[in-house]
Enzyme design. Structure first.
Site, PDB file in Angstrom:
ATOM      1  N   ASP A   6     114.851  -4.491   6.744  1.00  0.00           N
ATOM      2  CA  ASP A   6     115.762  -5.628   7.206  1.00  0.00           C
ATOM      3  C   ASP A   6     117.218  -4.835   7.174  1.00  0.00           C
ATOM      4  O   ASP A   6     117.444  -3.909   6.873  1.00  0.00           O
ATOM      5  CB  ASP A   6     115.776  -6.639   5.993  1.00  0.00           C
ATOM      6  CG  ASP A   6     114.925  -7.493   6.084  1.00  0.00           C
ATOM      7  OD1 ASP A   6     114.568  -7.733   7.460  1.00  0.00           O
ATOM      8  OD2 ASP A   6     114.798  -8.314   5.156  1.00  0.00           O
ATOM      9  N   LYS A  24     117.492  -8.788  10.666  1.00  0.00           N
ATOM     10  CA  LYS A  24     118.010 -10.190  11.260  1.00  0.00           C
ATOM     11  C   LYS A  24     119.585 -10.268  10.784  1.00  0.00           C
ATOM     12  O   LYS A  24     119.979 -10.136   9.912  1.00  0.00           O
ATOM     13  CB  LYS A  24     117.469 -11.358  10.453  1.00  0.00           C
ATOM     14  CG  LYS A  24     115.871 -11.323  10.651  1.00  0.00           C
ATOM     15  CD  LYS A  24     115.407 -12.620  10.207  1.00  0.00           C
ATOM     16  CE  LYS A  24     113.752 -12.551  10.022  1.00  0.00           C
ATOM     17  NZ  LYS A  24     113.336 -12.145   9.130  1.00  0.00           N
TER      18      LYS A  24
END
Ligand code: SAH
Length: 411
Positions: free
Chosen positions: A195, A218
């Protein structure tokens, strides 16, 4: 010269000659390995007697006879009498049966190693200059520590059928806030799916060049890789026999969609385990000196996703002066949240804090109040990632000595 062999003792006949305390310790080890243990000894130490009873071991009371070794793969001599132990070892030598001789200073044909399982490897240490069990144990423990911390190159070089997924919490940023288990799993991984948040960048830099790194990071409001695609990636890689670490910021089960990834693995029949991480919900306020609970000030804390609907539970938490509200992903929704709180009757002087990039070099804390929060966010240019804390614990003076107690100290 010694050749260390990994011998599978499960179901194999092992003879113990001797019934003392040493025999009991060694017996336990053979039993753990699933060996079929027999025992020859004139009398039994209580520890040995207990094992004989509990595991229903075959015990022939009496002194050692040459015929006892027949059928054994391995014989352990631990009679406490060096002469008898030597006799056992010699008998085994003639019969070509492996033999461990527990007598001080003596070696049979075989030595026990100082052994431990860590992760999916076995570490075994022995000495080439005569038995020195304490040294072997110390060396073993040092290796186990290194393996456990992921500081040795543990990655399998040969793909097996043991593909699996580990959902690993990486904590709020610095690699030394990860768990020891997380470090080991990463050291073993063939594929690391990362991530944007947490220690990803630092960890990826330290990986072997042939570890596949997939960044599915994200950015709020922008989802480069949809969740279904992430699920598909981890399941597919693991199904191909690879060890996959899904590394997430904070804890995988706190707004990390770890539950969905676990479901996907379970549905596909992929072995999956979770390793917790230090969640930013607690650790980021803490980095700014804000305890989410504090005796006499806050008796509970409520963690909420700022992007979601502001539900009854959140409004109740905000209204309760003894509850701390911790908002993740709340930067874009700050106005909405503040307006809802004020409309619900929360006093405008309720303390608030913004903690940006907690536990990193860019960490910045802004103290404010519910009434001033929106304006102050604009002034400082509040940016992601940030944790927003609403509640009395966010008051700057909370942990400072009060003027009364300073007076007491001075007096
Ligand atoms: N699973 C994570 C949270 C993921 S949601 C955890 O347990 O920490 C992402 C949000 O976490 C961000 O929007 C931000 O609110 C918060 N966050 C994560 N790391 C942070 C950090 N180092 N500093 C400030 N906020 C952080």
């Amino acid at each position: 010269m010694t050749v260390m062999l990994g011998i599978d003792l499960a179901g194999r006949d092992v003879l113990m000659v001797g019934g003392g305390a040493v025999a009991a310790r060694r017996l336990r080890r053979f039993l753990e390995e699933g060996a079929c243990v027999r025992l020859v000894a004139p009398a039994l130490h209580p520890d040995t007697a207990l094992l004989v009873e509990r595991f229903g071991l075959a015990w022939r009371p009496g002194r050692f006879r040459g015929s006892d070794v027949t059928g054994a793969w391995l014989v352990h001599a631990a009679t406490g009498d060096a002469r008898v132990d030597r006799e056992v070892a010699e008998r085994c030598e003639r019969k070509r049966i492996l033999c461990i001789n527990a007598s001080d200073g003596a070696h049979g044909s075989t030595r026990l190693t100082a052994q431990a399982e860590v992760g999916d490897v076995t570490v075994a240490v022995t000495s080439t200059v005569g038995a020195d069990p304490r040294r072997s144990v110390a060396v073993r423990d040092a290796i186990v520590d290194l393996v456990g911390e992921g500081r040795l190159p543990l990655r399998r070089r040969r793909a097996g059928r043991s593909g699996r997924v580990d959902l690993v919490g990486g904590g709020p940023g610095p690699a030394d806030l990860m768990t020891v288990r997380a470090r080991r799993l990463i050291a073993e991984a063939d594929v690391v799916v990362t991530d944007r948040l947490g220690p990803a960048a630092e960890i990826v830099r330290g990986l072997d060049p042939d570890v596949e790194v997939i960044d599915v990071g994200k950015v709020p409001g922008r989802h480069p890789v949809p969740q279904e695609e992430i699920n598909r990636i981890i399941v597919e890689r693991a199904a191909g026999g690879r060890r996959v670490v899904r590394l997430k910021g904070g804890d995988p089960f706190v707004f990390g969609r770890g539950g969905e990834e676990m479901q996907a693995c379970l549905a596909a029949g992929i072995p999956v385990e979770i390793t917790p991480g230090v969640s930013s919900a607690i650790a980021v306020p803490q980095a700014a000196g804000i305890p989410v609970t504090h005796r006499g000030t806050a008796a509970a804390f409520h963690v909420v996703n700022g992007q979601g609907r502001i539900g009854e539970g959140t409004l109740a938490a905000l209204a309760d002066a003894t509850v701390t509200t911790v908002v993740l992903m709340g930067v874009a929704a700050l106005d909405r949240l503040v307006a809802a709180a004020l409309a619900h009757g929360v006093p405008a002087d309720r303390p608030m804090a913004f903690v940006e990039s907690g536990h990193t070099a860019q960490q910045r804390t802004t103290r404010t109040t519910l009434g001033r929060a929106v304006a102050d966010a604009q002034v400082v240019g509040l940016r992601n990632p940030a944790v927003i804390v609403i509640g009395e614990v966010a008051a700057e003076t909370l942990l400072l000595p009060s003027s009364d107690s300073i007076g007491a100290v001075l007096a």
